[in-house]
Design a protein around this motif. Sequence first.
Motif, PDB file in Angstrom:
ATOM      1  N   UNK A 117       0.934  -1.200   0.031  1.00 17.13           N
ATOM      2  CA  UNK A 117       0.106   0.042   0.067  1.00 17.13           C
ATOM      3  C   UNK A 117       0.846   1.046  -0.197  1.00 17.13           C
ATOM      4  N   UNK A 118       0.835   2.085  -0.866  1.00 16.45           N
ATOM      5  CA  UNK A 118       1.396   3.324  -1.123  1.00 16.45           C
ATOM      6  C   UNK A 118       0.620   4.219  -0.850  1.00 16.45           C
ATOM      7  N   UNK A 119       1.216   5.296   0.215  1.00 15.97           N
ATOM      8  CA  UNK A 119       0.196   6.353   0.757  1.00 15.97           C
ATOM      9  C   UNK A 119       0.852   7.745   0.949  1.00 15.97           C
ATOM     10  N   UNK A 120       1.892   7.904   0.552  1.00 12.22           N
ATOM     11  CA  UNK A 120       2.628   9.143   0.753  1.00 12.22           C
ATOM     12  C   UNK A 120       1.718  10.482   0.178  1.00 12.22           C
ATOM     13  N   UNK A 121       1.892  11.321   1.017  1.00 16.15           N
ATOM     14  CA  UNK A 121       1.050  12.747   0.486  1.00 16.15           C
ATOM     15  C   UNK A 121       1.986  13.265  -0.372  1.00 16.15           C
ATOM     16  N   UNK A 122       1.232  13.589  -1.533  1.00 17.36           N
ATOM     17  CA  UNK A 122       1.657  14.367  -2.714  1.00 17.36           C
ATOM     18  C   UNK A 122       2.299  13.615  -3.732  1.00 17.36           C
ATOM     19  N   UNK A 144      -4.979  15.162  -5.007  1.00 13.16           N
ATOM     20  CA  UNK A 144      -5.523  15.163  -3.693  1.00 13.16           C
ATOM     21  C   UNK A 144      -4.709  13.943  -3.006  1.00 13.16           C
ATOM     22  N   UNK A 145      -4.792  13.699  -1.946  1.00 14.62           N
ATOM     23  CA  UNK A 145      -4.212  12.744  -1.097  1.00 14.62           C
ATOM     24  C   UNK A 145      -4.763  11.358  -1.375  1.00 14.62           C
ATOM     25  N   UNK A 146      -4.140  10.640  -1.963  1.00 14.83           N
ATOM     26  CA  UNK A 146      -4.556   9.119  -2.381  1.00 14.83           C
ATOM     27  C   UNK A 146      -3.819   8.069  -1.728  1.00 14.83           C
ATOM     28  N   UNK A 147      -4.312   7.283  -1.180  1.00 14.33           N
ATOM     29  CA  UNK A 147      -3.899   5.819  -0.665  1.00 14.33           C
ATOM     30  C   UNK A 147      -4.318   4.838  -1.752  1.00 14.33           C
ATOM     31  N   UNK A 148      -3.128   4.148  -2.014  1.00  8.70           N
ATOM     32  CA  UNK A 148      -3.665   3.089  -3.252  1.00  8.70           C
ATOM     33  C   UNK A 148      -2.894   1.792  -2.509  1.00  8.70           C
ATOM     34  N   UNK A 149      -3.811   0.880  -2.464  1.00 11.10           N
ATOM     35  CA  UNK A 149      -3.435  -0.477  -2.146  1.00 11.10           C
ATOM     36  C   UNK A 149      -3.325  -1.156  -3.529  1.00 11.10           C
TER      37      UNK A 149
END
Lengths: 250, 250
Positions: B109-114, B119-124
């Motif tokens: 899961x990748x979730x770094x802001x920016x 927008x802020x996206x958290x990707x599994x």
Amino acid sequence: MEEHSNSSNAKERAQSNSSAEPRTEEAKAHHYDASKYQRPSVTVDVVIMSLRQKDLQVLLIKRRSWPFEGMWAIPGGFVNFDESLEDAAKRELQEETGVQDVYLEQLYTFGDPGRDPRTRVITVVYFVLLDSERLQVRAASDAADVSWFSVYDLPPLAFDHEKVLNYTLNRLRGKLDYTTIAFNLLPEQFTLRELQRVYEMILHKKLDKRNFRKKILATGILEDTGAKKMEGTHRPARLYRFNPAAEHKL
Amino acid sequence: MEEHSNSSNAKERAQSNSSAEPRTEEAKAHHYDASKYQRPSVTVDVVIMSLRQKDLQVLLIKRRSWPFEGMWAIPGGFVNFDESLEDAAKRELQEETGVQDVYLEQLYTFGDPGRDPRTRVITVVYFVLLDSERLQVRAASDAADVSWFSVYDLPPLAFDHEKVLNYTLNRLRGKLDYTTIAFNLLPEQFTLRELQRVYEMILHKKLDKRNFRKKILATGILEDTGAKKMEGTHRPARLYRFNPAAEHKL
DNA sequence: TAAATAGTGTCTATTAGACATTATCTA
DNA sequence: TAGATAATGTCTAATAGACACTATTTA
């Protein structure tokens, strides 16, 4: 495989963050109605493991409210909007233990709907390995609802945190013989016997002393500090130190 | 390690889902201001891999808009509120390839802001292994902005999808010799030479034919179908089938 | 019968595992 | 000197890797 926010901190925010989730089963129906307008909450849970009393232990928090009130759970909390997942995990760790700069690894992301009865929650689980020395410093700060448990003798756990812990143990075991992950559970200097105990606790079986020492020393990842550890009425043991330059040899 | 939503489907929803993200750098400032009221978006990306033309290939999508317009990206999209992460991944797969019932594994899961300027996206991220036969069925449906690329000869990728692909390859390599993961890239029946090619493509190096066959056959995970595969002007090869009952032997 | 790929075995080096005795320290 | 743990080596079995020729099919 499920779980969710559960530190006192997280619980507080759970109230304010999702327009006050009612603590009844109606909550679910409410959320389904509104589902197209809602986004899942994202939390980070942190499995904190350390060696205590010659035992592999995990830090758990006693839940003070619904759901799973009174049961033990893995600490966790919401991810702030502008905070990385790893930073959120570090923040949790800091809140619970006061320590920093530890081994931190992302484990898995659990996101089934319905695993938290309050709302849709997607939880990224990290695990942390703490060496026993750092831990002693903070032993006094333990509150009544925070406690360490042997990973092989757990109380009933909230959500499906038992599966999460099994998953963590399997990850640890899998990485044991091709990484230096085990060293993170030891202070900077340690004896070969102590290192062997770490392996034995993670694998949950006895290892042969001669074969273990032979294998570890053959890799060249240890360097003799010259110092010795004397304790008790017996021959003192050599103290070794991990040599990061030789990490590739494992 | 970053990435984000990028199928046409995902892109459309990106517009409606986050109160219309402007496609300028002002987007960022806007979101930071509102950060305490906002939740991250959660997306699922799916690395779809298969064997095509005796090559290990990955399905990519050409981005039609900002950010990374014109670059190739791993397909993905938003997770619905009441849909599991795995179901979201399966839905993406279905949308892109039309296939179902494949090997699917959560990667990271990748979730770094920016990492996504909108927008802020958290990707599994999940990855899928498709056998070559299923793929042929759908070969015709490929649109102009969807294409297969050799994992060893990639175009410039959006976000940091290149890292995601490297991560996938490493996971595959790591699991190759203690799981049966490689079989998912082959149809039900296959020759030993074909299996060897799968291993060679994943490891990206040649293997010794005799040693490979010896090792695989010794595990007992293959059963001879009795059939033979004849093609070209040479001795036909035995066709084998994976024997799930012997999976533990690998 | 030529071209092409399938199919096979041996030897060597390395690694993993079983196993018991001596060394060194303190009280 | 008794008690306790540290430290050490050999033999055997299993595994991994290098290496070259024969078998079977079609055109």
